[in-house]
Design a protein around this motif. Sequence first.
Motif: not given
Length: 677
Positions: A45-51, A55-67, A88-90
Amino acid sequence: MKAKLLSIASVMFAALLLTGALSTAAYAQDYTTNTIAGSVKDLNGNPVAGATIEISSAKGVRRSATVGSDGSFRFPRLPLGEYEATVSASGFETLSDMQINNQLGVAGLLTITIAPEGAPIEEIVTTGVRQASVDFNTNETGISVNVGELMNKYPVGRDITSVALFAPGAQRGDTAFNTRRNGNLASFSGASVAENAYYINGMNVTNFRNFTGGSTIPFEFFDQIEVKTGGYQAEYGRSMGAFINSASKSGSNEFTFEATAYWTPDSLRETSKDIQTTWNSLDYTKGNDLILQASGPLWEDHLFFYGLYNDRSNYEQDFSSSQRVDTFDDDPFYAGKIDFVPFDGHRLEYTYFTDQRKIKQTTYAFNEANLDRDEVNGSEVGQSLGDSFILAGGTNEIFKYTGVFTDWFTISAMYGTNEFDRADQTTAGDCPIVYERMTNPGSSAAIGCWAGAYVGNGFDERESTRVDADFYFSALGEHHIRVGWDQEDLTSFDETAYSGGEYFRYHYCTDPNGCFNGQIAQNEEYVRHVIYNTGGSFEIQQSAWYIQDSWQLNDRLTMNIGFRSEVFENLNSNGEVFIKTDDEIAPRLGVTFDLFGDGRTLVSGFYGRYYMPIAANTNIRMSGAENYIEEYLRHNGYDERNSGTDIPTGVDYANPLQYNLISDGEIPDPSTIKAEQ
């Protein structure tokens, strides 16, 4: 066995058919988008910082974020629909192919748990929690509906009112308000049917002539509908009943084609009982609809199209005690939407639809004696009095831009035009309205050659502009501040008169003492004569600005603090202001508290003020050039009774029994009717 997916602790954005929750406080939606947000945690239950979450969709959305350091992430202003997520995370197993349904108005935060790399897992476990029927972060009440799923699961009427009636506190409005222009309407929590607002793709399409209903849109054009029945925030206004917001379908990278047909025969309709003046048992109706839909990419991941064609045909016969009115409504509906994603985070949308219709009505006179249903429906009964035409609807265009510049700042802008045609025409426009009211004072029968009561030209046009911006930041909790401004310029044109320019109704004096102070003796006949016409072009300007802070102080306490200021200005047909209300201040204050911290017991409170604008019909009736004369007259002619126009002859216009000048045709002085605040 190793597994990439251990658990999804919450699927708050799962495809739910109906939910009482709307947008969350810190992660709210707008009219056509929503926000996917949540946190990434490890098995303890601890946060995974830096993960990293993509996300993507068939409507042309391609986004990424760093936790962030607290494990949180946010993707604001996402188009509605299905998304795939990868986390994904190290030092952790990569979680992939996670499905998220981003639905209009559905609230909640995703909690994603990922496992350390190489962790021994014997089985894949996926758990889900249904969206709560009560949202602990907002004071809004209502429902959110995925139209496709609703149609597949429930037998529901194919119109927006049938969906709105699922909302708590909703009931079908009085049928007296139902017209061929308005359709059937709903009332919410005791408000009238004229206190609702209707939006599609961020555009206001409410009928501003009298606020009853909005543009007529086929059910298949809607993707999602939400109905806000109370507690809604400062960005929403001009409504004291429900705020009915909808998003249309749009294209994606997948080509689709769909054909749907509906057949509504009269034989499956229940027969109504006859009443004194209406032969309901003889009424007849049938309808056919063919809906064709197509969508797909014009440029994969960047340019998409969606189109709808609705071929519709409806025929009705409606009987009174002296007339039959046949109604034909067979104009098609066209709609299309283009979405352009030039680069990630920026989207341009164009929506077009036309609900313009020319509804034809043919009126027949008939003798009510010895009527047979088969005879009536199989042939014309009596003399055709001519055709009348009701023009309704019009062309609508919506342009919208959405820009996500950072995960803490977004902006959207919308410009649109909305049209309502309001012309009433007839081939018998030279025939005055004539009614006979002789032996039964409680009823009257239409006679003469007229086909429609009113003849005239009219239209309403709306030009709407709106800009909204969102800011997210942390300071003594989490804040989502939304600010915005909108302007609507409305034009109503109306020229209306009685058919033939006048109205006659025969009366029979039944008073033993005579009528009109003895001027008419008992058993003597007289006629009521009315001249009515009105016209002019009228403008209305209304604007608003707002600021709203959705402030999550902690996991249990949320404050929703909003402020809205509105201006309504109505002009007469000379362009002079006769009604103006400045700075109508509408505060919105809400609080929600999770009493025990377990998401089961909610304590909430809300205070809000709402304003309605002044209907355009008020301009027309109060500040236009209205000529309205009523008089009661003697006559001595019966030669044309039951033939031709049936107007009386030998009328003594010079010596009326009673004369009432209700309006003299002059535009009223604004100072006599002006209201300023």
